[in-house]
Structures are given as structure tokens and as C-alpha cells.
Design a protein around this motif. Structure first.
Motif, mmCIF file in Angstrom:
data_model
loop_
_atom_site.group_PDB
_atom_site.id
_atom_site.type_symbol
_atom_site.label_atom_id
_atom_site.label_comp_id
_atom_site.label_asym_id
_atom_site.label_seq_id
_atom_site.Cartn_x
_atom_site.Cartn_y
_atom_site.Cartn_z
ATOM 1 N N LEU A 33 14.075 -89.541 -42.673
ATOM 2 C CA LEU A 33 13.285 -90.423 -43.520
ATOM 3 C C LEU A 33 13.896 -91.809 -43.489
ATOM 4 O O LEU A 33 15.107 -91.952 -43.647
ATOM 5 C CB LEU A 33 13.268 -89.914 -44.963
ATOM 6 C CG LEU A 33 12.633 -88.554 -45.249
ATOM 7 C CD1 LEU A 33 12.757 -88.226 -46.722
ATOM 8 C CD2 LEU A 33 11.196 -88.530 -44.812
ATOM 9 N N LYS A 34 13.065 -92.802 -43.286
ATOM 10 C CA LYS A 34 13.531 -94.189 -43.305
ATOM 11 C C LYS A 34 12.776 -94.952 -44.381
ATOM 12 O O LYS A 34 11.540 -94.914 -44.417
ATOM 13 C CB LYS A 34 13.317 -94.862 -41.949
ATOM 14 C CG LYS A 34 14.181 -94.294 -40.832
ATOM 15 C CD LYS A 34 13.965 -95.052 -39.541
ATOM 16 C CE LYS A 34 14.849 -94.510 -38.434
ATOM 17 N NZ LYS A 34 14.658 -95.258 -37.158
ATOM 18 N N LEU A 35 13.497 -95.609 -45.251
ATOM 19 C CA LEU A 35 12.882 -96.400 -46.314
ATOM 20 C C LEU A 35 13.498 -97.792 -46.305
ATOM 21 O O LEU A 35 14.724 -97.934 -46.248
ATOM 22 C CB LEU A 35 13.097 -95.733 -47.667
ATOM 23 C CG LEU A 35 12.368 -96.372 -48.860
ATOM 24 C CD1 LEU A 35 12.009 -95.309 -49.901
ATOM 25 C CD2 LEU A 35 13.225 -97.452 -49.528
ATOM 26 N N ARG A 36 12.657 -98.804 -46.369
ATOM 27 C CA ARG A 36 13.137 -100.191 -46.374
ATOM 28 C C ARG A 36 12.196 -101.057 -47.193
ATOM 29 O O ARG A 36 11.118 -100.627 -47.602
ATOM 30 C CB ARG A 36 13.253 -100.734 -44.945
ATOM 31 C CG ARG A 36 11.935 -100.742 -44.164
ATOM 32 C CD ARG A 36 12.149 -101.143 -42.715
ATOM 33 N NE ARG A 36 10.935 -101.068 -41.922
ATOM 34 C CZ ARG A 36 10.078 -102.070 -41.779
ATOM 35 N NH1 ARG A 36 10.290 -103.228 -42.405
ATOM 36 N NH2 ARG A 36 8.989 -101.932 -41.035
ATOM 37 N N ASN A 37 12.628 -102.305 -47.412
ATOM 38 C CA ASN A 37 11.825 -103.291 -48.141
ATOM 39 C C ASN A 37 11.365 -102.792 -49.503
ATOM 40 O O ASN A 37 10.203 -102.979 -49.890
ATOM 41 C CB ASN A 37 10.619 -103.732 -47.315
ATOM 42 C CG ASN A 37 11.012 -104.553 -46.100
ATOM 43 O OD1 ASN A 37 12.188 -104.611 -45.734
ATOM 44 N ND2 ASN A 37 10.047 -105.177 -45.457
ATOM 45 N N PHE A 38 12.258 -102.147 -50.238
ATOM 46 C CA PHE A 38 11.962 -101.692 -51.597
ATOM 47 C C PHE A 38 11.979 -102.906 -52.521
ATOM 48 O O PHE A 38 12.970 -103.608 -52.617
ATOM 49 C CB PHE A 38 13.000 -100.651 -52.026
ATOM 50 C CG PHE A 38 12.933 -100.256 -53.473
ATOM 51 C CD1 PHE A 38 11.720 -100.120 -54.139
ATOM 52 C CD2 PHE A 38 14.105 -100.004 -54.179
ATOM 53 C CE1 PHE A 38 11.672 -99.750 -55.470
ATOM 54 C CE2 PHE A 38 14.064 -99.629 -55.511
ATOM 55 C CZ PHE A 38 12.855 -99.506 -56.158
ATOM 56 N N MET A 39 10.847 -103.150 -53.211
ATOM 57 C CA MET A 39 10.707 -104.321 -54.076
ATOM 58 C C MET A 39 10.028 -103.933 -55.384
ATOM 59 O O MET A 39 9.231 -103.002 -55.423
ATOM 60 C CB MET A 39 9.881 -105.415 -53.386
ATOM 61 C CG MET A 39 10.465 -105.950 -52.104
ATOM 62 S SD MET A 39 9.323 -107.083 -51.288
ATOM 63 C CE MET A 39 8.014 -105.950 -50.825
ATOM 64 N N ALA A 40 10.332 -104.684 -56.435
ATOM 65 C CA ALA A 40 9.658 -104.527 -57.723
ATOM 66 C C ALA A 40 9.626 -105.886 -58.393
ATOM 67 O O ALA A 40 10.648 -106.575 -58.447
ATOM 68 C CB ALA A 40 10.385 -103.505 -58.599
ATOM 69 N N ALA A 41 8.459 -106.277 -58.901
ATOM 70 C CA ALA A 41 8.318 -107.608 -59.496
ATOM 71 C C ALA A 41 7.175 -107.620 -60.501
ATOM 72 O O ALA A 41 6.217 -106.853 -60.382
ATOM 73 C CB ALA A 41 8.055 -108.654 -58.408
ATOM 74 N N PRO A 42 7.260 -108.505 -61.528
ATOM 75 C CA PRO A 42 6.166 -108.630 -62.498
ATOM 76 C C PRO A 42 4.908 -109.151 -61.825
ATOM 77 O O PRO A 42 4.977 -110.000 -60.943
ATOM 78 C CB PRO A 42 6.704 -109.649 -63.508
ATOM 79 C CG PRO A 42 8.173 -109.718 -63.276
ATOM 80 C CD PRO A 42 8.377 -109.417 -61.827
ATOM 81 N N PHE A 43 3.763 -108.652 -62.280
ATOM 82 C CA PHE A 43 2.489 -109.131 -61.772
ATOM 83 C C PHE A 43 1.401 -108.829 -62.793
ATOM 84 O O PHE A 43 1.074 -107.674 -63.047
ATOM 85 C CB PHE A 43 2.146 -108.472 -60.432
ATOM 86 C CG PHE A 43 0.924 -109.043 -59.771
ATOM 87 C CD1 PHE A 43 0.968 -110.271 -59.143
ATOM 88 C CD2 PHE A 43 -0.281 -108.360 -59.791
ATOM 89 C CE1 PHE A 43 -0.156 -110.805 -58.543
ATOM 90 C CE2 PHE A 43 -1.415 -108.880 -59.203
ATOM 91 C CZ PHE A 43 -1.352 -110.115 -58.576
#
Length: 212
Positions: A33-43
Motif C-alpha cells: 500500500l502506498k499513501l501520499r499527499n495526505f492533506m486536511a484544511a478548512p473549507f
């Protein structure tokens, strides 16, 4: 909104190797399993969570977890199944975040219930959230991309410092709420290692990159 200035955090990939299992004469191939570019931001009053993942077998899933403190108790918000083997973008919207600090992480689960966690991301829902989620490519020639998440529309200042301590001002950048990519023209820089500084008031975020 894209703003071009004159002058992704590195794009980090996390790879999880899940051991093969043998039962009778049947051998199950190891799962990667490859996971990248994990992001979290208000919207728009919510928190938008995104990541990219791939796998050689479709036998896993992701669990979105949240806590009000980094080392506190995390609650599961949702389960997202692995949809495709190739790189695929996933997203989830937290429609009822805490009014202050929100810590998010993703738990990866394989078919044998083996688990691995991503890094933890802090999102402040008081309008002060500001983060450089990604800076890419890590080795750039003419353009550097800044992926910035913000809880409000504001002006930030960008400086670049070389390894000898010389500072190059790249002026101001208007960021908007949510997560947006901002291209940075670095053609004028000589080859070498640099530090990018993003400043807003007393807050300073730094990221390293290489000009090729």
C-alpha cells in the motif's frame, strides 16, 4: 486560484509492506500500500481531507480518525474502501469539526487486520489555520509549487534563503481559504540547496528544496 510569483513540504510517500500469508497450498501475495499527499484544511466551515493511494491488491481500506488533542483519544469518522490499484485520489469532508483544534490521521487496514497510521495533521477551526501541505518537486528547475491550506483569506510573505544565509525576497502572496497550489518562479536562482520561508505575523513555516 493560481498566483505566479517571480523569483510539495516535500512530496512524501509512505509505503506499507504487508507480509504474505500461506494456508495449505494457497499463497497470498504480499500487499503493498502506498499513501501520499495526505492533506486536511478548512473549507466552507468543514474540514476537507484528501490523499492519494495505490496498491497491488484491492484488499484494504482507510479509516479517518479525529481527536481534539494530538495524544488524545481518536474517534473513527468514516471508513473508505480502496477503490483502484493505480494512483487514486480519495477525499472525505468532516462536516462537524471541533470549534478549536482538530487532529486528523488515517489508519490503513489490510485484509488480515494489520494496521498502520499516517502522520497527524492539525487543523484549527478558529480562522488561524495556515500550513504548507506540500512543496514540489523537491528538485526543481524553473518552477516550484507550493500547496498551501488556509482557514481565511490573508497575505503571506515569501523569502528564500540559500545555504550561505543570503535572503531573497519574493514579495507577498494572497492566499484563499481551502487548499490551493501556488506556482513560484525560481528561474533566477543559481543551482543549490535553499530554504523557503512563508511568513504571516509571528508564524514562520519553512521548507527545503533544491534548484537544479
Amino acid at each position: 486560484m493560481k498566483t505566479l510569483l517571480t523569483a510539495g513540504l516535500l512530496s512524501l510517500a509512505t509505503t506499507f509492506f504487508i507480509p504474505a500469508s500461506t494456508q495449505a497450498n494457497t499463497v497470498t501475495p504480499a500487499t503493498t500500500l502506498k499513501l501520499r499527499n495526505f492533506m486536511a484544511a478548512p473549507f466552507n466551515g468543514n474540514v476537507k481531507i484528501e490523499w492519494i493511494a495505490s496498491a497491488n491488491l484491492l484488499n484494504g481500506w482507510f479509516e479517518i480518525e479525529r481527536s481534539s488533542s494530538r495524544n488524545g483519544n481518536y474517534e473513527k469518522l468514516a471508513t473508505v474502501p480502496l477503490r483502484k490499484k493505480e494512483d487514486t485520489r480519495y477525499w472525505y469532508s468532516d462536516t462537524d469539526p471541533f470549534s478549536g483544534d482538530n487532529y486528523y490521521r488515517i489508519k490503513l487496514v489490510d485484509a488480515n487486520r494489520n494496521t498502520t497510521y499516517t502522520k497527524t495533521i492539525l487543523v484549527k477551526m478558529d480562522g488561524t489555520h495556515l500550513a504548507v501541505d506540500n512543496i514540489f518537486p523537491s528538485v526543481a528547475q524553473n518552477q516550484l509549487n507550493l500547496q498551501i491550506s488556509s482557514g481565511e483569506e490573508s497575505m503571506v510573505k515569501i523569502d528564500i534563503i540559500d545555504m550561505s544565509g543570503r535572503s531573497f525576497s519574493y514579495g507577498s502572496l494572497q492566499v484563499i481559504p481551502g487548499t490551493t497550489r501556488y506556482p513560484l518562479n525560481i528561474t533566477a536562482l543559481h543551482k543549490g540547496s535553499y530554504m523557503m520561508l512563508l511568513k504571516k505575523g509571528d508564524k514562520i513555516i519553512n521548507r527545503r528544496f533544491i534548484k537544479q
